[in-house]
Design a protein around this motif. Sequence first.
Motif, PDB file in Angstrom:
ATOM      1  N   GLY A 252      10.382 -23.699  25.859  1.00 27.59           N
ATOM      2  CA  GLY A 252       9.336 -24.887  25.468  1.00 27.59           C
ATOM      3  C   GLY A 252       7.998 -24.255  26.456  1.00 27.59           C
ATOM      4  N   ALA A 253       7.619 -23.283  26.862  1.00 28.45           N
ATOM      5  CA  ALA A 253       6.065 -23.095  27.339  1.00 28.45           C
ATOM      6  C   ALA A 253       5.841 -21.137  27.175  1.00 28.45           C
ATOM      7  CB  ALA A 253       6.816 -22.921  28.719  1.00 28.45           C
TER       8      ALA A 253
ATOM      9  N   LEU B 284      -2.635 -26.250  24.853  1.00 30.27           N
ATOM     10  CA  LEU B 284      -2.441 -25.841  26.796  1.00 30.27           C
ATOM     11  C   LEU B 284      -3.862 -25.978  27.406  1.00 30.27           C
ATOM     12  CD1 LEU B 284      -0.716 -23.287  27.199  1.00 30.27           C
ATOM     13  CD2 LEU B 284      -2.803 -22.169  27.741  1.00 30.27           C
ATOM     14  N   VAL B 285      -3.322 -27.108  28.527  1.00 32.31           N
ATOM     15  CA  VAL B 285      -3.996 -27.536  29.630  1.00 32.31           C
ATOM     16  C   VAL B 285      -4.189 -27.363  30.901  1.00 32.31           C
ATOM     17  CG1 VAL B 285      -3.713 -29.940  27.868  1.00 32.31           C
ATOM     18  CG2 VAL B 285      -3.008 -29.599  29.269  1.00 32.31           C
TER      19      VAL B 285
ATOM     20  N   PHE C  54      -0.440 -26.871  31.778  1.00 31.30           N
ATOM     21  CA  PHE C  54       0.460 -26.900  31.407  1.00 31.30           C
ATOM     22  C   PHE C  54       0.714 -27.066  29.113  1.00 31.30           C
ATOM     23  CE2 PHE C  54       0.249 -30.310  34.099  1.00 31.30           C
ATOM     24  CZ  PHE C  54       2.092 -30.272  34.962  1.00 31.30           C
ATOM     25  N   ALA C  55       2.100 -26.552  29.100  1.00 27.53           N
ATOM     26  CA  ALA C  55       2.039 -25.876  27.787  1.00 27.53           C
ATOM     27  C   ALA C  55       2.635 -27.707  26.670  1.00 27.53           C
ATOM     28  CB  ALA C  55       3.169 -25.041  27.449  1.00 27.53           C
TER      29      ALA C  55
ATOM     30  N   SER D  17       8.464 -24.847  34.820  1.00 24.29           N
ATOM     31  CA  SER D  17       7.914 -24.059  34.353  1.00 24.29           C
ATOM     32  C   SER D  17       6.237 -24.318  33.824  1.00 24.29           C
ATOM     33  CB  SER D  17       8.026 -23.400  32.947  1.00 24.29           C
ATOM     34  OG  SER D  17       8.736 -24.685  32.202  1.00 24.29           O
ATOM     35  N   GLY D  18       6.271 -26.114  32.919  1.00 25.07           N
ATOM     36  CA  GLY D  18       5.433 -26.615  32.934  1.00 25.07           C
ATOM     37  C   GLY D  18       5.544 -26.848  31.621  1.00 25.07           C
TER      38      GLY D  18
END
Lengths: 153, 223, 648
Positions: free
Chosen positions: C235-236, C399-400, C388-389, C461-462
Amino acid sequence: MQEKDLIPVLERIQKKYGYLPLQALKSVARELGVPAVQVYGAATFFKQFRLNPPGKYQIEVCMGTACYMAGGQVALDSFERRLKIGVGETTPDGEFSLERVACVGCCNLAPVAVVDNVVEKNVTPTRVDGILLSLGLSEENKENKENSNAQGK
Amino acid sequence: MSKKVTITIDGRRISAHEGEKLLWVALDSGIYIPHLCAIRGQDRPPAGCRLCFVEVGGRLGPVTACTEPIREGMVVRTRTPRVDRLVETAFRLLLSDHRLDCKNCTKNGRCELQVIARERGLGPDRDPLQPLPAKTYIDESPRTFVFDPGRCVLCGRCVWVDQQVAGVGAIGFSGRGIRRRVTTFGDSNLAESPCTECGLCVEVCPVGALFFKLPAKKTKGDS
Amino acid sequence: MRRENREREAGVMAVPSAEKFYAMLRSAAVAGLRILDEVPVIRIGTATCGIAAGALLVRDTFRDELNKRGIEARVMEVGCMGHCYAEPMVIITKPGFPSLCYNNVDEELAIHLVDDFLARGDPCYEFAMAALEPNDFFPTFQDFPRGIYEEKMILGDCGLIDPQEIDHFLARDGYLALCKALQTESNQVLQEIKKANLRGRGGAGFPAGEKWDMARKAPGEIKFVICNGDEGDPGAFMDRNILESNPHLVIEGMIICAYCVGASRGFLYIRSEYRQAVCRMERALEQAREKGLLGERILGSNFSFNLEIFTAAGAFVCGEGTALVKSMEGKMGIPEHRPPELAESGYLGKPTVLNNVKTFCYVPPIILRGARWFRDVGTPESPGTAVFALAGKISAPGLVEVPMGTTLRQLIDDVGGGVPHGKRFKAVQIGGPSGGCLPEQALDIPIDFDSLLGAGAMMGSGGIIVLDEDDCMVRIARFFLNFTQEESCGKCTFCRLGTRHMFRILDDIIRGKGEMGQLETLRRLAEDIKIGSLCNLGKTAPNPVLTTLRYFFDEYRAHISEKRCPALSCPELTVYFIEPKRCSKLCNVCIGSCPVEAIFTRDDGLKAIDQEKCVKCDNCLKACPPDYSAVIKLSPLSLLDERLGKNK
Ligand SMILES: Cc1cc2nc3c(=O)[nH]c(=O)nc-3n(C[C@H](O)[C@H](O)[C@H](O)COP(=O)(O)O)c2cc1C
Ligand code: SF4
Ligand code: SF4
Ligand code: FES
């Protein structure tokens, strides 16, 4: 060539043939001076590699988290139902092969499928039919396939 | 070689060479630690079977004895509730993927799984795990031995001796995750592989996955 | 190699020419780009997300239309700004106007923009999304709710510069940090990274400076630096975005790292599925070499470093350091016991530094602006920002980049715009397969490496996936366990067999075949796998299950004892039903929508579903016009009989 070049070499072979023929794996092993079974091990370990020829059209259904939650499984089921093959398989006529991939990075278009390297968004069962129709899997074709399958058995 | 150090295992003081792996030091002193995958003299043990857990003073969690070099003053306990629980779970996991049929197995009585069960008082009965579908294919193609993947615990000893000791390279691992297995190039029969039937792999197999065809052909020392 | 060694012993001396060398490169770049201030520039986001949404067509349309009308303008391909919900995104900069950004641009809008804005002078504010610079006409991204929280340390240039042209990077002071570093003694550069307390962004948060120091001190002349761009979390996608949108930033960070540890060769380990990223990175490497920023005697100094790409063949476990190195050596990607750490014995047995893509990206700005600048953002223990995604049930996915310590609530409600369609928030999945699912009451946890661990999740992973009331927590746990059991390398007992058993139990539960007793087995297995596995794949694999058991036990119980899926999501426990009271009789859309012809018209004109045929694809539910909303889901299955009985 050295042992450490194995993965790049296999990648090149797959690019050329679309898959990894056993014969090629054997020559690679000889070339690198490693046991053939080690090359076979690497070829079966990594997702990118396939030991069978792919279909003419490659359909990859995204199974990233977002796509899964948004109905990726339903899309995959629909492809399987229509093509009458499972994941990792190719239709008997060699036209279509079906794979699942991890996140292709367009979560906001979920669920997505990558059809011949083009991203298809919002792949509902209806869209699945649309995609397959545009690739030449007609109703008629489907029937034929069923018949030939039945005869084959 | 390196200097001698003294360590304590389960209250017993033992002296051995510094840096030697704890598993072998314990076994050589007659202290049993369950183990399947490690082979003496390996530079980097695979540490895959996860059975040789012990607790070492000053370390937070259980550690694998096959990878643990000994140091002066080390205090080791081979039986603690945490260790026992891990060993039991690992053992039951392995058993759930092992076609249990000891009666008809040539290794009956000498099987390492049986040794572990005996030493730790583990029976197959209380097992809450559903057995996984067993592999049914059996390779009887070699003249002298048989390979039965349904009994294989994937310890990798056979692969190691084939590649490192015999230097043949007939067998290896393939696949990933639950599909990982010991096989030949292209999954062919062993008879069609470069296998020379030296029998080394059969000798190191801790279970009945590799066994000689003729009872007469049993080997002398199965250490 | 000998040269380097001597260099290290002497403590690298100041290299006066590097500065001049750099100044030349930069002024040439600036001069070359002056044209961009004179003609209109159309920036089109063509990272993978943009292309998927149709950016290439938009690009071609702009080119054709401009040509047709003979308008002089530059069409530039840029990366991704992170507003994935708005792709394809186009930024138009026309002298005399603020730079304006347009979202969801299609062919029609492209033609419109050429006609009205570029040919005439009407910026079509009605289609604009935001302006880039503050102005009197239109709000900027800073005025967005997410603009208030966002703080861009490493994503700042993504989506604005052309990743295929090194000059764009140079003109924005790219490689200036490298120039500065090369004029400083290498240990001092390393100390700056240590002082900044830069922690690895690949998941575990290990201090980068310490790792580098270990490799620096490790004996041996040959050392390697590897960038981990495997990004296997399903999910990244932030690493890919950075590689596609600003490849030079990663390269610059890697060179500085190599300089610190004394490495002469490096690799970018990028998964081969990331074709676009590999392509752009290749071009970036080539350009960096041409300019003397990479290769022999970088910037005229006596430091040399070569960098190449290794395309990974796809295996999640290869994100783990020892497995990654194994796969580069031509073997199966199977993790090994540590120690030795990679910094002591890594690729080909040599000291190796492995860091995540983002970790390297923070290096140039830290060198340029100092450790203090970095530490002023974020929390004392986790300084800096986090990328983060955001995906899932959220209004503004993308993406932030926010300071560490931002709470999950701020991230989801304010930055991401909350859960759309008036649905109720249920959980947030953070950290992918090694992370966990956190409920509403955990939303005030600040996001940093340590707080998340406390809650049972992980920075990982974020990847952040927001789940709403329609998502089943048992199902999501099963999804992740299915992923890990497929991606397990299979070497060690706990992970290979343990995750398989966990998956089987979860699978039983979502099919209504579970028993309460299995939950205890599940928990026990989860706890043992966490301790007993060899590598972090196994050690973290149970997290999705442990957190859902902890926070959403009711859902497990409902599946098992009531055979009911509270989210109406598990197909085996749910049926589709057409509410006779609501069905209009006159409309037929559901019949047409069904892919398996399971819907028929009853004698009384109402529609009904043949449950034998239904494949639970959700099509009819979506197709039924909102005025009727006659298609509903029922769980447990026994409700169907009740309904049928009642309505007869
Ligand atoms: C199964 C597994 C997968 C991983 N995948 C990645 C990955 O895709 N990208 C990454 O940077 N780190 C990944 N890691 C973490 C790396 O092993 C390693 O810790 C990291 O790259 C170190 O860099 P950092 O200190 O900059 O975070 C993974 C770890 C494990 C155990
Ligand atoms: S066949 Fe025997 S020695 Fe080889 S991996 Fe299996 S159990 Fe170990
Ligand atoms: S924990 Fe899993 S991935 Fe890691 S070594 Fe063990 S089997 Fe392989
Ligand atoms: S003997 Fe130590 S893990 Fe197998």
